[in-house]
Scaffold this motif. Structure first.
Motif, PDB file in Angstrom:
ATOM      1  N   HIS A   1     -82.991   8.514 -10.293  1.00  0.00           N
ATOM      2  CA  HIS A   1     -83.105   7.696  -9.087  1.00  0.00           C
ATOM      3  C   HIS A   1     -83.716   8.462  -7.926  1.00  0.00           C
ATOM      4  O   HIS A   1     -84.306   7.871  -7.030  1.00  0.00           O
ATOM      5  CB  HIS A   1     -81.738   7.142  -8.683  1.00  0.00           C
ATOM      6  N   SER A   2     -83.530   9.784  -7.930  1.00  0.00           N
ATOM      7  CA  SER A   2     -84.091  10.646  -6.892  1.00  0.00           C
ATOM      8  C   SER A   2     -84.136  12.054  -7.484  1.00  0.00           C
ATOM      9  O   SER A   2     -83.613  12.268  -8.576  1.00  0.00           O
ATOM     10  CB  SER A   2     -83.223  10.616  -5.630  1.00  0.00           C
ATOM     11  N   PRO A   3     -84.716  13.020  -6.773  1.00  0.00           N
ATOM     12  CA  PRO A   3     -84.726  14.387  -7.313  1.00  0.00           C
ATOM     13  C   PRO A   3     -83.332  14.971  -7.535  1.00  0.00           C
ATOM     14  O   PRO A   3     -83.173  15.919  -8.279  1.00  0.00           O
ATOM     15  CB  PRO A   3     -85.479  15.186  -6.242  1.00  0.00           C
ATOM     16  N   THR A   4     -82.322  14.387  -6.904  1.00  0.00           N
ATOM     17  CA  THR A   4     -80.969  14.932  -7.043  1.00  0.00           C
ATOM     18  C   THR A   4     -79.965  13.962  -7.664  1.00  0.00           C
ATOM     19  O   THR A   4     -78.781  14.275  -7.746  1.00  0.00           O
ATOM     20  CB  THR A   4     -80.423  15.381  -5.674  1.00  0.00           C
ATOM     21  N   GLU A   5     -80.403  12.783  -8.110  1.00  0.00           N
ATOM     22  CA  GLU A   5     -79.457  11.821  -8.679  1.00  0.00           C
ATOM     23  C   GLU A   5     -79.991  11.194  -9.957  1.00  0.00           C
ATOM     24  O   GLU A   5     -81.100  10.673 -10.000  1.00  0.00           O
ATOM     25  CB  GLU A   5     -79.135  10.715  -7.666  1.00  0.00           C
ATOM     26  N   LEU A   6     -79.152  11.284 -11.008  1.00  0.00           N
ATOM     27  CA  LEU A   6     -79.473  10.720 -12.311  1.00  0.00           C
ATOM     28  C   LEU A   6     -78.371   9.756 -12.731  1.00  0.00           C
ATOM     29  O   LEU A   6     -77.199   9.956 -12.404  1.00  0.00           O
ATOM     30  CB  LEU A   6     -79.565  11.831 -13.370  1.00  0.00           C
ATOM     31  N   GLU A   7     -78.761   8.740 -13.489  1.00  0.00           N
ATOM     32  CA  GLU A   7     -77.801   7.803 -14.067  1.00  0.00           C
ATOM     33  C   GLU A   7     -77.954   7.878 -15.582  1.00  0.00           C
ATOM     34  O   GLU A   7     -79.075   7.874 -16.095  1.00  0.00           O
ATOM     35  CB  GLU A   7     -78.086   6.386 -13.585  1.00  0.00           C
ATOM     36  N   ALA A   8     -76.825   7.967 -16.287  1.00  0.00           N
ATOM     37  CA  ALA A   8     -76.885   8.121 -17.737  1.00  0.00           C
ATOM     38  C   ALA A   8     -75.996   7.107 -18.442  1.00  0.00           C
ATOM     39  O   ALA A   8     -74.969   6.676 -17.908  1.00  0.00           O
ATOM     40  CB  ALA A   8     -76.445   9.531 -18.126  1.00  0.00           C
ATOM     41  N   LYS A   9     -76.425   6.754 -19.672  1.00  0.00           N
ATOM     42  CA  LYS A   9     -75.607   5.954 -20.586  1.00  0.00           C
ATOM     43  C   LYS A   9     -75.537   6.756 -21.876  1.00  0.00           C
ATOM     44  O   LYS A   9     -76.558   7.056 -22.495  1.00  0.00           O
ATOM     45  CB  LYS A   9     -76.220   4.587 -20.830  1.00  0.00           C
ATOM     46  N   VAL A  10     -74.291   7.118 -22.254  1.00  0.00           N
ATOM     47  CA  VAL A  10     -74.074   7.990 -23.396  1.00  0.00           C
ATOM     48  C   VAL A  10     -72.974   7.403 -24.276  1.00  0.00           C
ATOM     49  O   VAL A  10     -71.963   6.918 -23.771  1.00  0.00           O
ATOM     50  CB  VAL A  10     -73.639   9.403 -22.909  1.00  0.00           C
ATOM     51  N   VAL A  11     -73.183   7.446 -25.593  1.00  0.00           N
ATOM     52  CA  VAL A  11     -72.156   7.021 -26.540  1.00  0.00           C
ATOM     53  C   VAL A  11     -71.561   8.276 -27.170  1.00  0.00           C
ATOM     54  O   VAL A  11     -72.286   9.111 -27.717  1.00  0.00           O
ATOM     55  CB  VAL A  11     -72.741   6.107 -27.640  1.00  0.00           C
ATOM     56  N   LEU A  12     -70.241   8.425 -27.048  1.00  0.00           N
ATOM     57  CA  LEU A  12     -69.553   9.599 -27.579  1.00  0.00           C
ATOM     58  C   LEU A  12     -68.384   9.185 -28.455  1.00  0.00           C
ATOM     59  O   LEU A  12     -67.740   8.165 -28.211  1.00  0.00           O
ATOM     60  CB  LEU A  12     -69.011  10.467 -26.440  1.00  0.00           C
ATOM     61  N   LYS A  13     -68.097  10.019 -29.448  1.00  0.00           N
ATOM     62  CA  LYS A  13     -66.924   9.828 -30.290  1.00  0.00           C
ATOM     63  C   LYS A  13     -66.061  11.071 -30.121  1.00  0.00           C
ATOM     64  O   LYS A  13     -66.512  12.185 -30.363  1.00  0.00           O
ATOM     65  CB  LYS A  13     -67.348   9.665 -31.747  1.00  0.00           C
ATOM     66  N   VAL A  14     -64.845  10.857 -29.646  1.00  0.00           N
ATOM     67  CA  VAL A  14     -63.874  11.934 -29.471  1.00  0.00           C
ATOM     68  C   VAL A  14     -62.677  11.573 -30.332  1.00  0.00           C
ATOM     69  O   VAL A  14     -61.929  10.654 -30.003  1.00  0.00           O
ATOM     70  CB  VAL A  14     -63.456  12.101 -27.991  1.00  0.00           C
ATOM     71  N   GLY A  15     -62.535  12.260 -31.457  1.00  0.00           N
ATOM     72  CA  GLY A  15     -61.480  11.901 -32.399  1.00  0.00           C
ATOM     73  C   GLY A  15     -61.675  10.458 -32.836  1.00  0.00           C
ATOM     74  O   GLY A  15     -62.780  10.063 -33.211  1.00  0.00           O
ATOM     75  N   PRO A  16     -60.633   9.639 -32.746  1.00  0.00           N
ATOM     76  CA  PRO A  16     -60.756   8.234 -33.172  1.00  0.00           C
ATOM     77  C   PRO A  16     -61.367   7.307 -32.107  1.00  0.00           C
ATOM     78  O   PRO A  16     -61.597   6.140 -32.370  1.00  0.00           O
ATOM     79  CB  PRO A  16     -59.302   7.837 -33.443  1.00  0.00           C
ATOM     80  N   VAL A  17     -61.622   7.834 -30.928  1.00  0.00           N
ATOM     81  CA  VAL A  17     -62.119   6.999 -29.827  1.00  0.00           C
ATOM     82  C   VAL A  17     -63.635   7.140 -29.693  1.00  0.00           C
ATOM     83  O   VAL A  17     -64.157   8.236 -29.500  1.00  0.00           O
ATOM     84  CB  VAL A  17     -61.443   7.381 -28.484  1.00  0.00           C
ATOM     85  N   LYS A  18     -64.311   6.002 -29.812  1.00  0.00           N
ATOM     86  CA  LYS A  18     -65.759   5.968 -29.592  1.00  0.00           C
ATOM     87  C   LYS A  18     -65.998   5.060 -28.395  1.00  0.00           C
ATOM     88  O   LYS A  18     -65.465   3.953 -28.334  1.00  0.00           O
ATOM     89  CB  LYS A  18     -66.481   5.419 -30.826  1.00  0.00           C
ATOM     90  N   ALA A  19     -66.773   5.557 -27.449  1.00  0.00           N
ATOM     91  CA  ALA A  19     -66.983   4.769 -26.232  1.00  0.00           C
ATOM     92  C   ALA A  19     -68.371   5.011 -25.663  1.00  0.00           C
ATOM     93  O   ALA A  19     -68.981   6.053 -25.877  1.00  0.00           O
ATOM     94  CB  ALA A  19     -65.935   5.142 -25.183  1.00  0.00           C
ATOM     95  N   ARG A  20     -68.842   4.020 -24.929  1.00  0.00           N
ATOM     96  CA  ARG A  20     -70.107   4.116 -24.192  1.00  0.00           C
ATOM     97  C   ARG A  20     -69.743   4.415 -22.744  1.00  0.00           C
ATOM     98  O   ARG A  20     -69.024   3.659 -22.103  1.00  0.00           O
ATOM     99  CB  ARG A  20     -70.888   2.816 -24.287  1.00  0.00           C
TER     100      ARG A  20
END
Length: 150
Positions: free
Chosen positions: A39-58
């Motif tokens: 969005h700017s030189p100092t601000e980013l927006e991310a969408k990440v899918v992670l699995k931590v043990g049995p929990v998978k989340a976006r």
């Protein structure tokens, strides 16, 4: 939770610094990253899918960069929300030191999690965070090295 490590990358400090500020490089290296918008030189927006043990989340989150000490060091802080899985927030200090024809990248990160993620136990979360961190930096080093050689 805290994570510290260092990696030697066979590229100049400026090349490494530029890659750390390139959204395309970061998107390719962040495990599970679906989208990374600058969005700017100092601000980013991310969408990440992670699995931590049995929990998978976006997770959707915002990362803010502090480039006051660039290119020798810089900081970042962020917060991500994963719906019912919970949230993660934290930050890191990154230092870049020239080492002959390469660069030593050191980081000192801290994170806090809440919600279902926090219920999984700190050892599982710490282990997953270390694995994700190692995966990012290995891919980052390989990408920067390939770009520097090209």
């Amino acid at each position: 939770m805290e994570l510290k490590d260092e990696i030697r990358i066979p590229a100049s400090k400026q090349v490494v610094y530029d890659a750390l500020n390139d959204p395309e490089v970061l998107k390719a290296c962040i495990p599970g990253c679906e989208e990374l918008i600058q969005h700017s030189p100092t601000e980013l927006e991310a969408k990440v899918v992670l699995k931590v043990g049995p929990v998978k989340a976006r997770f959707t989150g915002v990362v803010t960069l502090d480039q006051a000490g660039a290119p020798d060091r810089f900081g970042l802080s962020g917060e991500g929300k994963g719906g019912a899985a919970g949230f993660a927030k934290g930050g890191a200090e990154v230092t870049l030191t020239e080492d002959g024809d390469g660069t030593i990248l050191r980081y000192d990160a801290r994170a806090e999690v809440g919600g279902k993620l926090a219920q999984l136990g700190s050892r599982l979360i710490q282990g997953t965070a270390q694995k994700l961190s190692a995966a990012f930096f290995e891919k980052f080093a390989a990408t920067v090295t390939a770009d520097a050689e090209a």
